[in-house]
Write a protein that holds these residues in place. Structure first.
Motif, PDB file in Angstrom:
ATOM      1  N   VAL A   1       0.776  -1.080  -0.072  1.00  0.00           N
ATOM      2  CA  VAL A   1      -0.030   0.013  -0.081  1.00  0.00           C
ATOM      3  C   VAL A   1       0.862   1.261   0.037  1.00  0.00           C
ATOM      4  CG1 VAL A   1      -1.865   1.149   1.048  1.00  0.00           C
ATOM      5  CG2 VAL A   1      -1.546  -1.161   1.345  1.00  0.00           C
ATOM      6  N   ASP A   2       0.849   1.838  -1.037  1.00  0.00           N
ATOM      7  CA  ASP A   2       1.590   3.226  -1.207  1.00  0.00           C
ATOM      8  C   ASP A   2       0.878   4.155  -0.574  1.00  0.00           C
ATOM      9  OD1 ASP A   2       3.544   5.273  -1.687  1.00  0.00           O
ATOM     10  OD2 ASP A   2       2.912   5.374  -3.928  1.00  0.00           O
ATOM     11  N   ASP A   3       1.556   4.632   0.621  1.00  0.00           N
ATOM     12  CA  ASP A   3       0.801   5.793   1.352  1.00  0.00           C
ATOM     13  C   ASP A   3       1.095   7.216   0.785  1.00  0.00           C
ATOM     14  OD1 ASP A   3      -0.739   6.930   3.133  1.00  0.00           O
ATOM     15  OD2 ASP A   3       0.675   6.843   4.891  1.00  0.00           O
ATOM     16  N   GLY A   4       0.894   7.581  -0.389  1.00  0.00           N
ATOM     17  CA  GLY A   4       1.191   8.732  -0.856  1.00  0.00           C
ATOM     18  C   GLY A   4       2.559   9.172  -0.839  1.00  0.00           C
ATOM     19  N   SER A   5       3.364   8.319  -1.244  1.00  0.00           N
ATOM     20  CA  SER A   5       5.017   8.608  -1.108  1.00  0.00           C
ATOM     21  C   SER A   5       5.234   9.435  -2.490  1.00  0.00           C
ATOM     22  CB  SER A   5       5.710   7.203  -1.328  1.00  0.00           C
ATOM     23  OG  SER A   5       5.496   6.286  -0.498  1.00  0.00           O
ATOM     24  N   LYS A   6       6.500  10.202  -1.903  1.00  0.00           N
ATOM     25  CA  LYS A   6       7.096  11.300  -2.884  1.00  0.00           C
ATOM     26  C   LYS A   6       8.097  10.750  -3.646  1.00  0.00           C
ATOM     27  CE  LYS A   6       5.434  15.020   0.177  1.00  0.00           C
ATOM     28  NZ  LYS A   6       4.838  14.387   1.152  1.00  0.00           N
TER      29      LYS A   6
ATOM     30  N   ALA B   1      -4.496   8.068  -2.338  1.00  0.00           N
ATOM     31  CA  ALA B   1      -4.439   9.491  -3.117  1.00  0.00           C
ATOM     32  C   ALA B   1      -3.696  10.444  -2.296  1.00  0.00           C
ATOM     33  CB  ALA B   1      -5.732   9.830  -3.569  1.00  0.00           C
ATOM     34  N   HIS B   2      -3.540  10.089  -1.099  1.00  0.00           N
ATOM     35  CA  HIS B   2      -2.698  11.128  -0.196  1.00  0.00           C
ATOM     36  C   HIS B   2      -2.285  10.440   1.030  1.00  0.00           C
ATOM     37  CE1 HIS B   2      -3.393  14.187   2.893  1.00  0.00           C
ATOM     38  NE2 HIS B   2      -2.938  14.975   2.133  1.00  0.00           N
TER      39      HIS B   2
ATOM     40  N   ALA C   1      -6.554   0.525   4.870  1.00  0.00           N
ATOM     41  CA  ALA C   1      -6.721   0.360   3.372  1.00  0.00           C
ATOM     42  C   ALA C   1      -6.503  -0.868   2.875  1.00  0.00           C
ATOM     43  CB  ALA C   1      -6.206   1.398   2.584  1.00  0.00           C
ATOM     44  N   GLY C   2      -5.360  -1.533   3.288  1.00  0.00           N
ATOM     45  CA  GLY C   2      -4.962  -2.893   2.718  1.00  0.00           C
ATOM     46  C   GLY C   2      -5.659  -3.915   3.343  1.00  0.00           C
ATOM     47  N   LEU C   3      -6.045  -3.835   4.708  1.00  0.00           N
ATOM     48  CA  LEU C   3      -6.840  -4.717   5.362  1.00  0.00           C
ATOM     49  C   LEU C   3      -8.247  -4.970   5.086  1.00  0.00           C
ATOM     50  CD1 LEU C   3      -5.604  -4.171   9.162  1.00  0.00           C
ATOM     51  CD2 LEU C   3      -5.055  -6.045   7.530  1.00  0.00           C
ATOM     52  N   GLU C   4      -8.865  -3.782   4.565  1.00  0.00           N
ATOM     53  CA  GLU C   4     -10.127  -3.749   3.953  1.00  0.00           C
ATOM     54  C   GLU C   4     -10.194  -4.536   2.536  1.00  0.00           C
ATOM     55  OE1 GLU C   4     -11.604   0.120   4.570  1.00  0.00           O
ATOM     56  OE2 GLU C   4     -13.557  -0.290   3.586  1.00  0.00           O
TER      57      GLU C   4
ATOM     58  N   ILE D   1      -8.484   5.336  -2.967  1.00  0.00           N
ATOM     59  CA  ILE D   1      -7.508   4.661  -3.552  1.00  0.00           C
ATOM     60  C   ILE D   1      -7.563   5.304  -4.909  1.00  0.00           C
ATOM     61  CG2 ILE D   1      -7.185   2.538  -4.789  1.00  0.00           C
ATOM     62  CD1 ILE D   1      -8.606   0.980  -2.286  1.00  0.00           C
ATOM     63  N   ASP D   2      -6.240   5.606  -5.446  1.00  0.00           N
ATOM     64  CA  ASP D   2      -5.818   6.249  -6.738  1.00  0.00           C
ATOM     65  C   ASP D   2      -5.789   5.267  -7.854  1.00  0.00           C
ATOM     66  OD1 ASP D   2      -4.904   8.038  -8.669  1.00  0.00           O
ATOM     67  OD2 ASP D   2      -2.923   8.448  -7.592  1.00  0.00           O
TER      68      ASP D   2
END
Ligand code: UDP
Ligand code: MG
Length: 319
Positions: free
Chosen positions: A47-52, A75-76, A86-89, A310-311
């Motif tokens: 799960v990419d947590d809005g990485s930069k 997305a953010h 988000a991942g667990l859902e 989720i983007d």
């Protein structure tokens, strides 16, 4: 033997330095689990947590059909707990069990096999518990210890030395989703679910690469959040503070004022005014403090804001 579809959820925030190694090690774990028949299918859900940084590019590049890797791009930046949720859902809807683990390889990936064993024996929640904290700095070790103690004394129930490295069965995940609160403190909520619990012990290592994404400021915020979402003890602390101002300080002030009075250093009315100012001030402090804390909580919950968006996804379509 059960047919087990296992999802490993890995929240990632600016983890480009460790990701290739994390993917390699976790894929090896999945290969082993499959070969030994302990799972029949599975997914490594990054799960990419809005990485930069290039975290998402790396996930997307590895998320090829036939590989274990799949990706969710938020997305953010929602923070560790939001990304985990988000991942667990996703896992609750697609898998029989989910293991959550940090991307930095601090938790022993080999403990996952033991967790799956416990699950196959009927456990719903398997906690990964650290044996020792030898590799942590003195500071991290002691702030973490103080954190567990504080939560415990504040009435929260957390498993000592357990972070968010745990396995949850599908029904435990679904129970978790039934908690709608936004003041999310997963470690505490999971404890409230019940079902069959088990523990797996492992040695925690230092970060494989990169820096901690939990500087002191975030750690403190996390601690405050953990306490205020679980306990009303801070409320009684404010009340205690108010009582000190309303009773203890006026008593001291009475003695002070009487001494001044006896010495003839006062004008009429000064003594009673001084005492009542402190007294009323304390009462007001109690009232505002208590009301304020409640309003703060209600404010957060009543907005019912979505937890995340989720983007994009990668290699999750086939499921
Ligand atoms: N993380 C995240 N969002 C954030 C901060 C951290 O998803 O806003 C992830 C991070 O990539 C890692 C895990 O949460 O996989 C734990 O973070 P970290 O290892 O930096 O914390 P520490 O182990 O130092 O407490
Ligand atoms: Mg870490």
């Amino acid at each position: 033997m059960k047919n087990t579809d296992l999802c490993i959820v890995i929240p990632c925030y600016n983890e480009e330095e460790v990701l290739p190694e994390t993917i390699r090690q976790l894929s090896a774990v999945m290969d082993r689990l499959k070969a030994s028949g302990k799972i029949t299918a599975g997914r490594l859900l990054f799960v990419d947590d809005g990485s930069k940084d290039r975290t998402w590019e790396l996930i997307a590049a590895h998320a090829q059909p036939g590989s274990w890797v799949g990706g969710l791009k938020l997305a953010h930046n929602e923070g560790h707990q939001g990304a985990l949720m988000a991942g667990l859902e996703w896992a609750a809807a697609h898998s029989d069990a989910a293991v959550s683990i940090d991307a930095d390889l601090q938790d022993d990936v080999n403990a996952i096999e033991e967790m799956v064993d416990r699950f196959n024996e009927g456990a719903d929640i398997v906690y990964g518990v650290r044996k020792a904290r030898e590799t942590d700095t003195w500071f991290k070790k002691n702030t973490a210890l103080a954190f567990y103690r504080l939560i415990r004394t504040m009435g929260g129930d957390v498993v000592y030395n357990h972070a968010d490295f745990r396995l949850m069965s599908r029904r435990a995940l679904q129970a978790l989703l039934a908690y709608p609160e936004r003041n999310l403190f997963l470690r505490g909520v999971v404890r409230l679910i019940g079902f069959n619990e088990a523990y797996v012990y492992y040695d925690r290592k230092s970060r494989f690469a990169g820096e901690s994404k939990y500087p002191l400021k975030k750690m403190l915020a996390f601690a405050v959040d953990g306490i205020t979402s679980f306990s009303v003890k801070p409320l009684s602390l404010i009340i205690t503070g108010g009582f000190i101002f309303a009773i203890v300080v006026p008593v001291i002030m009475i003695i002070y004022a009487l001494v001044q009075h006896a010495n003839g250093h006062t004008i009429p009315g000064w003594t009673s005014l001084l005492v009542s100012v402190w007294f009323i001030g304390g009462i007001i402090m109690i009232a505002i403090g208590v009301t304020g804390v409640y309003i703060g909580k209600i404010y957060k919950e009543v907005k019912q804001r979505p937890r995340y968006f989720i983007d994009r996804t990668a290699n999750l379509e086939s499921k």
